[in-house]
Write a protein that holds these residues in place. Sequence first.
Motif, PDB file in Angstrom:
ATOM      1  N   THR A  86      -4.522   8.144   0.057  1.00 46.70           N
ATOM      2  CA  THR A  86      -4.464   7.120   1.102  1.00 46.70           C
ATOM      3  C   THR A  86      -4.932   5.791   0.521  1.00 46.70           C
ATOM      4  O   THR A  86      -5.957   5.710  -0.166  1.00 46.70           O
ATOM      5  CB  THR A  86      -5.361   7.508   2.296  1.00 46.70           C
TER       6      THR A  86
ATOM      7  N   PRO B 229       0.819  -1.211   0.000  1.00 44.84           N
ATOM      8  CA  PRO B 229       0.000   0.000   0.000  1.00 44.84           C
ATOM      9  C   PRO B 229       0.856   1.265   0.000  1.00 44.84           C
ATOM     10  O   PRO B 229       0.434   2.309  -0.506  1.00 44.84           O
ATOM     11  CB  PRO B 229      -0.811  -0.119   1.305  1.00 44.84           C
TER      12      PRO B 229
ATOM     13  N   THR C 208       2.567   4.674   7.328  1.00 45.33           N
ATOM     14  CA  THR C 208       1.757   3.452   7.207  1.00 45.33           C
ATOM     15  C   THR C 208       1.496   2.866   8.578  1.00 45.33           C
ATOM     16  O   THR C 208       2.432   2.727   9.390  1.00 45.33           O
ATOM     17  CB  THR C 208       2.487   2.408   6.336  1.00 45.33           C
TER      18      THR C 208
ATOM     19  N   THR D   2      -2.731   0.570   6.094  1.00 49.40           N
ATOM     20  CA  THR D   2      -3.220   1.836   5.543  1.00 49.40           C
ATOM     21  C   THR D   2      -2.040   2.783   5.404  1.00 49.40           C
ATOM     22  O   THR D   2      -1.345   3.073   6.389  1.00 49.40           O
ATOM     23  CB  THR D   2      -4.287   2.468   6.442  1.00 49.40           C
ATOM     24  N   SER D   3      -1.783   3.248   4.182  1.00 48.85           N
ATOM     25  CA  SER D   3      -0.662   4.155   3.908  1.00 48.85           C
ATOM     26  C   SER D   3      -1.204   5.510   3.494  1.00 48.85           C
ATOM     27  O   SER D   3      -2.021   5.610   2.567  1.00 48.85           O
ATOM     28  CB  SER D   3       0.228   3.590   2.791  1.00 48.85           C
ATOM     29  N   SER D   4      -0.743   6.562   4.192  1.00 50.97           N
ATOM     30  CA  SER D   4      -1.220   7.924   3.926  1.00 50.97           C
ATOM     31  C   SER D   4      -0.049   8.829   3.568  1.00 50.97           C
ATOM     32  O   SER D   4       0.953   8.881   4.304  1.00 50.97           O
ATOM     33  CB  SER D   4      -1.933   8.486   5.157  1.00 50.97           C
TER      34      SER D   4
ATOM     35  N   THR E 266      -5.641   1.614   1.452  1.00 48.66           N
ATOM     36  CA  THR E 266      -5.822   0.576   2.471  1.00 48.66           C
ATOM     37  C   THR E 266      -6.004  -0.767   1.769  1.00 48.66           C
ATOM     38  O   THR E 266      -6.722  -0.868   0.766  1.00 48.66           O
ATOM     39  CB  THR E 266      -7.054   0.855   3.336  1.00 48.66           C
TER      40      THR E 266
ATOM     41  N   ALA F   6       0.387   4.239  -2.563  1.00 48.31           N
ATOM     42  CA  ALA F   6       0.117   5.607  -2.106  1.00 48.31           C
ATOM     43  C   ALA F   6       1.071   6.595  -2.762  1.00 48.31           C
ATOM     44  O   ALA F   6       0.695   7.729  -3.080  1.00 48.31           O
ATOM     45  CB  ALA F   6       0.229   5.685  -0.586  1.00 48.31           C
TER      46      ALA F   6
END
Length: 481
Positions: free
Chosen positions: A94, A84, A126, A110-112, A96, A88
Amino acid sequence: MDKTKSYLNVLVMPQSGKELSAECLKQIMNCSYDPIFVADKYGNCLMNSDSFSMATRALGINPPEMVGKNIREFIEAGIYDWSPTLRAIETGTTVTGLIRTINGSEIMATSSPVKDKDGQIIMIVTNIRDKDIVDKYIEELKREKTEIERYKTAAEYYGKVDNLDNNNSVIISESPQMKKIFKFADMVAKTDSTVSLYGESGTGKDVLARYIHHNSHRAQGPFIPVNCAAIPQKLFESEFFGYVRGAFTGANPQGKIGLFEIANKGTLFLDEIGELPLEMQSKLLRVLETGEIQRIGSTKIEQIDVRFIVATNKDLKHKVDQEQFRSDLFYRLNVIPLTLPPLRERKEDIVALAQKFLEELNIKYGLHKIIHPHTTRILLNYSWPGNIRELRNTIEREFITSTDDYLKIKFDTAGTINTNLGSKNRQKKASAYMGTLKSVLKEVEAEYINQILDECNGRVCMASRLLGIHRTVLYRKTKYK
């Protein structure tokens, strides 16, 4: 990468202007229960939280081994199937997703992206959760949603079926029989045992069922009354068990919660249980014995906690003998049988109930009507085949139709209660009596006898009962031959 490191080395706090060191940033990351790691815009791992070691055990690598390496190396080595973080970086959004690792584990990541003022990606943060924890969390959310739906459905059902504070919930126990029954009900209410209520229609079985519920440890749970005679036979199973989405043609597209689930943690009152079809009787028996239900179209078995109270005006034992009611279900329901006597056998309750109904009507309409003394005698001597329901209707009918403050009732030619509609001179002026006391008393007696005979439409047996004298005496006094 140097620019990314500079962001990680120090963080300027806007309000104070003070800088936070990388160590402080690490401590902040460690406050999260979820494992966290930070990568630059190229996918190089820069730092991770201490809790990240929980996730890396699933990956098969140690946290120190990750720092300084590019995430693409782990994918090429087959440590996990996709990233992810890289997604991203590519999308700038973001991302997921579920990652499958070399050890056969599954983790949710989840990577933002973190961007600068020009909208350029500086780093990717992440966070990771174990899939089992996520599944457990989702299951808990589903359970809470189901509970909310159940209470919402219960509230809607209350609105359609009944109101716990409505007039049908009048509890009167002036007679010795009813005092004994309610005393026994107080003891029964403390248990979860199934109660079977027997009695003629209109004797107050629903009132007693509510009384038992409200005095039990389930009082805060739902009380769901169901008239088994009012449900079409083809809908019994879907009404009681509910169904899932798409269970059958014409079903609610969202599915439906059944009555068993609605009553969970509370009481299910099955009125007119004798009208339950044989096929449904076997299904009810299983629920009673196992506490398990299964919605139509579902493979999932649910456990429920419901207290059952049933009622009938039929002889269930006779229906068992006629093979119209299952014997095993009868004995399973008949744990605590209670029989409510008809109104004619508990006369002490008649006047008390009549006064209660009249009081409710006076409050509702802002009036001050009273029951005529003679009407009290009529009420006490009538057989009341419709029991409390008939008494309530009689009081309400006379209340609405009477033109003065007195409720005066008489018998019609068939010997049934009839309100004295349109009767004239209800408050007849007293006659001007003259003569000796003996002659006046004789005259008053004659007038009163004629009044009673008039109200009984000439029925001597009925009139003599109201007057409290033998009919031969009445014949003599009226010179009937």
